[in-house]
Design an enzyme around this catalytic site. Structure first.
Site, short mmCIF file in Angstrom:
data_model
loop_
_atom_site.label_atom_id
_atom_site.label_comp_id
_atom_site.label_asym_id
_atom_site.label_seq_id
_atom_site.Cartn_x
_atom_site.Cartn_y
_atom_site.Cartn_z
N GLY A 71 44.67 35.79 40.69
CA GLY A 71 43.77 36.29 39.65
C GLY A 71 44.24 35.90 38.26
O GLY A 71 43.43 35.57 37.38
N THR A 72 45.54 35.92 38.05
CA THR A 72 46.09 35.54 36.74
C THR A 72 45.72 34.10 36.40
O THR A 72 45.30 33.80 35.27
CB THR A 72 47.63 35.71 36.74
OG1 THR A 72 47.93 37.07 37.07
CG2 THR A 72 48.22 35.37 35.38
N ASN A 154 41.74 47.99 35.66
CA ASN A 154 42.72 48.16 36.74
C ASN A 154 43.52 49.46 36.64
O ASN A 154 44.00 49.97 37.64
CB ASN A 154 43.69 46.98 36.78
CG ASN A 154 44.26 46.64 35.43
OD1 ASN A 154 43.52 46.32 34.50
ND2 ASN A 154 45.56 46.73 35.29
N GLN A 184 39.35 43.63 40.08
CA GLN A 184 39.37 44.97 40.69
C GLN A 184 38.02 45.38 41.28
O GLN A 184 37.87 46.50 41.75
CB GLN A 184 39.79 46.01 39.64
CG GLN A 184 41.24 45.90 39.20
CD GLN A 184 42.23 46.38 40.27
OE1 GLN A 184 41.88 47.14 41.16
NE2 GLN A 184 43.47 45.93 40.17
N HIS A 206 44.25 39.43 47.15
CA HIS A 206 45.10 40.55 47.62
C HIS A 206 44.62 41.91 47.15
O HIS A 206 45.18 42.94 47.53
CB HIS A 206 46.57 40.31 47.26
CG HIS A 206 46.94 40.50 45.82
ND1 HIS A 206 47.59 41.62 45.37
CD2 HIS A 206 46.76 39.72 44.74
CE1 HIS A 206 47.82 41.50 44.07
NE2 HIS A 206 47.32 40.36 43.66
N THR A 245 47.18 20.90 46.49
CA THR A 245 46.74 20.99 47.89
C THR A 245 46.18 22.38 48.18
O THR A 245 46.79 23.39 47.80
CB THR A 245 47.94 20.68 48.82
OG1 THR A 245 48.38 19.35 48.53
CG2 THR A 245 47.55 20.80 50.28
N CYS A 333 58.92 50.65 29.84
CA CYS A 333 60.08 50.98 29.03
C CYS A 333 60.33 49.84 28.05
O CYS A 333 60.69 48.75 28.44
CB CYS A 333 61.28 51.18 29.94
SG CYS A 333 62.67 51.87 29.06
N1 PLP Z 1 43.19 41.17 36.47
C1 PLP Z 1 43.22 42.44 36.91
C2 PLP Z 1 42.19 43.39 36.43
C3 PLP Z 1 44.22 42.86 37.80
O1 PLP Z 1 44.24 44.12 38.22
C4 PLP Z 1 45.18 41.91 38.22
C5 PLP Z 1 46.29 42.33 39.09
O2 PLP Z 1 46.82 43.41 38.96
C6 PLP Z 1 45.09 40.60 37.76
C7 PLP Z 1 44.08 40.26 36.88
C8 PLP Z 1 46.05 39.56 38.21
O3 PLP Z 1 45.82 39.18 39.56
P1 PLP Z 1 46.97 38.48 40.42
O4 PLP Z 1 47.90 39.56 40.83
O5 PLP Z 1 46.26 37.89 41.59
O6 PLP Z 1 47.60 37.46 39.57
#
Ligand code: PLP
Length: 387
Positions: A71-72, A154, A184, A206, A245, A333
């Site tokens: 997702g990132t 999230n 999410q 995931h 790949t 923290c």
């Molecule tokens: N965006 C949201 C709203 C998320 O909750 C998350 C993961 O916690 C991400 C992006 C990032 O996804 P990934 O863990 O697959 O990099």
């Protein structure tokens, strides 16, 4: 002792059908789908079929689906790629997002010198402020190139009306691409209602019963036409949009999880909302000064987010962990002192209350027994900490 897992927003256990679907591609059909021999073609067919099935669930065309590594990456590619594409075309490359976005979006916007817009008390983007920022950018000769607004938050679970956001963006920044981080969302929201409103949409397997390390970026409409600049170049896979790949096993398993999630969504939302409601109601009944952060009718079924007065989340999570209850808080923290999460700070939650934040996220693997045990353990831990 069995673990009570109430951290589905962080990651979900894989669905058994997804594990079963990926196994043949780990042991047997391991060929590189970019190859030309028969085994390669088998792998290629699995990727192509996955693309078709995912497009069906998302309500887009198969050639609009780009497979990514998480997702990132999808978020970075959407926002960073839109900014880079704008700059290549001679524009300023301005990105805009609300303050409660995930860091996968927020950090890219801030790093590129973009604009961050405020949110209201439930973490929903302030639509008037967004319109004002888009007008101001336009008047300054640096119109927004991409606006990114998440579908589901999230931390606190707030659902955004992406159609309403799209209307504002189209009116005040007609040339900007609209991206939504929908990471999410798939367990709770039918994305067929979201995809048509946006140019870009990010997902991560995931979060809905698929494996880690695989995601999707939907690139459609103008974003597909004018091309988001790729983050990863080299082999030219995914029609030059994302080289590397293919993770065939991951893609196949993600697809199985997505289709299953889509089929079961309505029933699961009802079942999970009932568990979540019970969880929060019982915590509020058994403990004083527990504040529900966002009203239930504004958020997804699986999110239970509360702020508990008079305790610090870190200490609470320590006791929950000792009792094998998995939960999360999202405060961090910094420089030796506890800092509330950026989401709660943006929502204007009182700092001392925000430091007692607790997120219990219910999901497809959750049961009544999980709720019963979590209530018992949380009540006991909070009582001990307050004493
Ligand atoms: N965006 C949201 C709203 C998320 O909750 C998350 C993961 O916690 C991400 C992006 C990032 O996804 P990934 O863990 O697959 O990099």
């Amino acid at each position: 002792m069995t673990v009570t897992y109430l951290d589905h927003a962080a990651s979900t256990p894989m669905r058994p059908e997804a594990i079963e679907a990926m196994l043949p591609f780990l042991d047997g059909s391991y060929a590189n789908p970019s190859g030309s021999h028969r085994f390669a073609r088998q792998a290629r067919k699995a990727v192509d079929e996955s693309r078709d099935r995912i497009a069906d669930v998302l309500g887009c065309r198969p050639n609009e689906v780009v497979f990514t590594g998480c997702g990132t990456e999808s978020d970075n590619m959407a926002v960073g790629g839109a900014v880079a594409a704008a700059r290549l075309a001679g524009r300023a490359g301005v990105a805009v997002c609300p303050a409660a976005e995930h860091h996968a979006v927020l950090d890219v916007v801030e790093h590129g010198g973009g604009e961050v817009v405020g949110v209201d008390g439930i973490g929903h983007v302030d639509i008037d402020e967004l319109a004002g920022v888009l007008d101001r950018l336009d008047a300054s000769g640096r119109p927004a190139d991409v606006v990114s607004v998440m579908t589901v938050n999230n931390e606190v679970g707030t659902v955004t009306d992406i159609g309403a956001v799209a209307a504002v963006v189209r009116r005040h920044a007609p040339d900007a691409w609209l991206h939504t981080d929908a990471v999410q969302a798939p367990s709770w929201v039918d994305l067929r209602h979201i995809t048509p409103s946006v140019d870009l949409l990010a997902l991560s397997a995931h979060k809905f019963g698929g494996p880690k390390g695989v995601g999707v970026l939907v690139e459609r409409g103008r974003a597909a036409e004018h091309r988001v600049a790729p983050l990863i170049i080299g082999g030219g896979q995914e029609r030059e949009r994302r080289s590397g790949t293919h993770n065939v096993a991951g893609i196949v398993a993600m697809t199985e999880a997505m289709v299953r999630t889509d089929v079961e969504r309505d029933d699961e939302c009802r079942r999970i909302a009932a568990l979540r409601d019970q969880l929060v109601d019982r915590l509020c009944a058994d403990l004083d000064d527990v504040v529900e952060t966002v009203p239930r009718d504004r958020k997804v079924a699986g999110n239970a987010h509360v702020c508990i007065a008079g305790i610090e989340s870190e200490a609470l999570l320590f006791l929950l962990d000792e009792a094998d209850v998995c939960a999360s808080a999202a405060s961090a923290c910094a420089s030796g002192a506890m800092e509330p999460s950026h989401v709660l700070a943006a929502m204007g939650v009182d700092r001392s209350l925000a430091l007692g934040a607790l997120r219990l996220s219910v999901g497809h693997a959750s049961t009544q027994a999980d709720v019963d045990r979590a209530v018992h353990v949380v009540v006991d831990a909070v009582t001990r900490l307050r004493r």
